[in-house]
Enzyme design. Structure first.
Site, PDB file in Angstrom:
ATOM      1  CB  SER A  16      -0.953   0.002   1.210  1.00  0.00           C
ATOM      2  OG  SER A  16      -0.302   0.427   2.376  1.00  0.00           O
ATOM      3  CB  SER A 143       9.352  10.062   9.275  1.00  0.00           C
ATOM      4  OG  SER A 143       8.435  11.054   9.702  1.00  0.00           O
ATOM      5  CE1 TYR A 156       6.559   6.122  11.623  1.00  0.00           C
ATOM      6  CE2 TYR A 156       6.484   8.505  11.909  1.00  0.00           C
ATOM      7  CZ  TYR A 156       6.493   7.391  11.078  1.00  0.00           C
ATOM      8  OH  TYR A 156       6.456   7.562   9.719  1.00  0.00           O
ATOM      9  CE  LYS A 160       9.525   5.783   9.880  1.00  0.00           C
ATOM     10  NZ  LYS A 160       9.739   4.885   8.735  1.00  0.00           N
ATOM     11  CB  THR A 191      -0.288   6.633   2.677  1.00  0.00           C
ATOM     12  OG1 THR A 191       0.138   6.864   4.031  1.00  0.00           O
ATOM     13  CG2 THR A 191       0.744   7.185   1.718  1.00  0.00           C
TER      14      THR A 191
HETATM   15  N1  LIG Z   1       2.466   8.666   4.869  1.00  0.00           N
HETATM   16  C1  LIG Z   1       3.221   9.543   5.503  1.00  0.00           C
HETATM   17  O1  LIG Z   1       2.790  10.660   5.788  1.00  0.00           O
HETATM   18  C2  LIG Z   1       4.632   9.176   5.876  1.00  0.00           C
HETATM   19  C3  LIG Z   1       5.439  10.206   6.379  1.00  0.00           C
HETATM   20  C4  LIG Z   1       6.741   9.901   6.743  1.00  0.00           C
HETATM   21  C5  LIG Z   1       7.235   8.628   6.603  1.00  0.00           C
HETATM   22  N2  LIG Z   1       6.423   7.647   6.120  1.00  0.00           N
HETATM   23  C6  LIG Z   1       6.979   6.291   6.032  1.00  0.00           C
HETATM   24  O2  LIG Z   1       6.743   5.753   4.766  1.00  0.00           O
HETATM   25  C7  LIG Z   1       6.677   4.332   4.850  1.00  0.00           C
HETATM   26  C8  LIG Z   1       5.442   3.829   4.125  1.00  0.00           C
HETATM   27  O3  LIG Z   1       4.294   4.320   4.790  1.00  0.00           O
HETATM   28  P1  LIG Z   1       2.911   4.635   4.052  1.00  0.00           P
HETATM   29  O4  LIG Z   1       2.579   6.032   4.324  1.00  0.00           O
HETATM   30  O5  LIG Z   1       2.946   4.150   2.671  1.00  0.00           O
HETATM   31  O6  LIG Z   1       1.920   3.756   4.958  1.00  0.00           O
HETATM   32  P2  LIG Z   1       0.973   2.509   4.621  1.00  0.00           P
HETATM   33  O7  LIG Z   1       0.132   2.800   3.444  1.00  0.00           O
HETATM   34  O8  LIG Z   1       0.324   2.186   5.921  1.00  0.00           O
HETATM   35  O9  LIG Z   1       2.018   1.372   4.236  1.00  0.00           O
HETATM   36  C9  LIG Z   1       2.798   0.713   5.181  1.00  0.00           C
HETATM   37  C10 LIG Z   1       3.361  -0.537   4.537  1.00  0.00           C
HETATM   38  O10 LIG Z   1       4.210  -1.205   5.485  1.00  0.00           O
HETATM   39  C11 LIG Z   1       3.872  -2.589   5.485  1.00  0.00           C
HETATM   40  N3  LIG Z   1       4.167  -3.178   6.781  1.00  0.00           N
HETATM   41  C12 LIG Z   1       3.815  -2.750   8.023  1.00  0.00           C
HETATM   42  N4  LIG Z   1       4.234  -3.612   8.962  1.00  0.00           N
HETATM   43  C13 LIG Z   1       4.870  -4.622   8.293  1.00  0.00           C
HETATM   44  C14 LIG Z   1       5.503  -5.829   8.703  1.00  0.00           C
HETATM   45  N5  LIG Z   1       5.592  -6.171  10.004  1.00  0.00           N
HETATM   46  N6  LIG Z   1       6.032  -6.633   7.751  1.00  0.00           N
HETATM   47  C15 LIG Z   1       5.958  -6.304   6.440  1.00  0.00           C
HETATM   48  N7  LIG Z   1       5.391  -5.171   5.994  1.00  0.00           N
HETATM   49  C16 LIG Z   1       4.838  -4.352   6.905  1.00  0.00           C
HETATM   50  C17 LIG Z   1       2.378  -2.624   5.160  1.00  0.00           C
HETATM   51  O11 LIG Z   1       2.029  -3.868   4.567  1.00  0.00           O
HETATM   52  P3  LIG Z   1       1.227  -5.088   5.260  1.00  0.00           P
HETATM   53  O12 LIG Z   1       0.259  -4.505   6.228  1.00  0.00           O
HETATM   54  O13 LIG Z   1       0.620  -5.794   4.086  1.00  0.00           O
HETATM   55  O14 LIG Z   1       2.287  -5.907   5.910  1.00  0.00           O
HETATM   56  C18 LIG Z   1       2.267  -1.532   4.122  1.00  0.00           C
HETATM   57  O15 LIG Z   1       2.568  -2.027   2.847  1.00  0.00           O
HETATM   58  C19 LIG Z   1       6.694   4.002   6.347  1.00  0.00           C
HETATM   59  O16 LIG Z   1       7.988   3.640   6.736  1.00  0.00           O
HETATM   60  C20 LIG Z   1       6.320   5.316   6.996  1.00  0.00           C
HETATM   61  O17 LIG Z   1       6.820   5.443   8.296  1.00  0.00           O
HETATM   62  C21 LIG Z   1       5.135   7.886   5.760  1.00  0.00           C
END
Ligand SMILES: NC(=O)c1ccc[n+]([C@@H]2O[C@H](COP(=O)([O-])OP(=O)(O)OC[C@H]3O[C@@H](n4cnc5c(N)ncnc54)[C@H](OP(=O)(O)O)[C@@H]3O)[C@@H](O)[C@H]2O)c1
Length: 267
Positions: A16, A143, A156, A160, A191
């Site tokens: 995702s 992040s 978190y 990070k 997301t």
């Molecule tokens: N969105 C933001 O605003 C934002 C900002 C800063 C940093 N980030 C970072 O960007 C990255 C992606 O986040 P996102 O925003 O795309 O969130 P998301 O849509 O919730 O995606 C998170 C992904 O991580 C996977 N995941 C979680 N726990 C896992 C585990 N134990 N084993 C394998 N896969 C796992 C989930 O897949 P499954 O549930 O299928 O395992 C999912 O594909 C993260 O590291 C997040 O901290 C996001």
């Protein structure tokens, strides 16, 4: 032709959000992608979508990145089937919505396992392949809260920050070994991350935060990350207001605490 054409790119958290969007961009750039996450059905759906764009471009390896056994099995599969990993993108992660004082240590540890130790484990398992082969590129998705503290994100933010320390050190240690390192600091991206965030009792928060909904479109974020990998950027910040807050912290530390406290009231 881009620099990613024909490369093997392993993306965790590909089911995702940013991981899924990066997978699409990477295949468009001519790469072969290895998609990992726990949700096999979502990976299968994405594979189908990508195979329509570029047949033979996608391998799925479902795994839980917090489990050492899953990681060693997955690395063995990659070794046996593809032989090499050119780019590893450590993207899987979970966020947090709870005050530090109310959050038990076991929840802090769960967040660290997913957001920090998983990336360390997978990187250590993949690195020998890169060192013994033709080099490679390691990417850590940190992040903006990996650059400054933020309310309701204590563990978190700490995990990070830890990613930054680990991967910056790797970049120095691997400087002459043909291995590049890129650390990405996204601000708010649209997301589902707030939905899957952990609350103080370790349960799923389940709410789409308003600020998250108004975040940067995920495709734009993914494009910037893929571009940064192609041009071998050492670090990439995504999000203007958050980047400003980072510089406020450096130049006007007292002001930073007031702004972050107020901003943290709006989820
Ligand atoms: N969105 C933001 O605003 C934002 C900002 C800063 C940093 N980030 C970072 O960007 C990255 C992606 O986040 P996102 O925003 O795309 O969130 P998301 O849509 O919730 O995606 C998170 C992904 O991580 C996977 N995941 C979680 N726990 C896992 C585990 N134990 N084993 C394998 N896969 C796992 C989930 O897949 P499954 O549930 O299928 O395992 C999912 O594909 C993260 O590291 C997040 O901290 C996001």
């Amino acid at each position: 032709m881009t620099r990613l054409k024909g490369k093997n790119i392993w993306i965790t958290g590909a089911s995702s959000g940013i991981g899924k969007a990066m997978s699409i961009q990477a295949v468009r750039a001519g790469a072969r992608v290895i998609l990992s996450a726990r949700n096999k059905d979502k990976l299968e759906d994405l594979k189908q979508q990508l195979e329509n764009v570029s047949p033979g471009s996608t391998v799925i390896i479902p795994m839980d990145v917090t489990k050492a056994e899953d990681i060693s099995k997955s690395v063995q599969i990659v070794k046996d089937t593809l032989g090499k990993v050119d780019v590893l993108i450590n993207n899987a992660g979970i966020s947090q919505r709870s005050l530090a004082v109310e959050t038990p240590l076991e929840v802090d540890r769960m967040i660290f396992e997913t957001d920090f130790f998983s990336a360390v484990m997978l990187t250590k398992a993949v690195l020998p392949l890169m060192l013994n082969g033709s080099g490679g590129h390691l990417v850590a998705i940190s992040s903006m809260t990996g650059l400054f503290g933020y309310p309701m994100r204590s563990a978190y933010s700490a995990a990070k920050h830890a990613l930054r320390g680990f991967f910056e050190t790797l970049a120095i240690e691997l400087k002459d070994k043909n291995i590049n390192v890129t650390i990405v600091y996204p601000g708010r991206i649209h997301t589902d991350i707030s939905l899957s965030s952990l609350t103080k009792d370790g349960s799923r928060y389940g709410i789409m935060d308003r600020a998250q909904e108004k975040g940067i479109p995920v495709e734009k974020c993914a494009r910037k990350i893929i571009k940064a990998i192609e041009v071998n950027k050492k670090q990439l910040m995504i999000g203007f207001p958050e980047a400003c807050l980072y510089y406020v912290k450096i130049f006007f530390p007292a002001l930073f605490y007031n702004i972050a406290q107020k901003a943290g009231r709006i989820q």
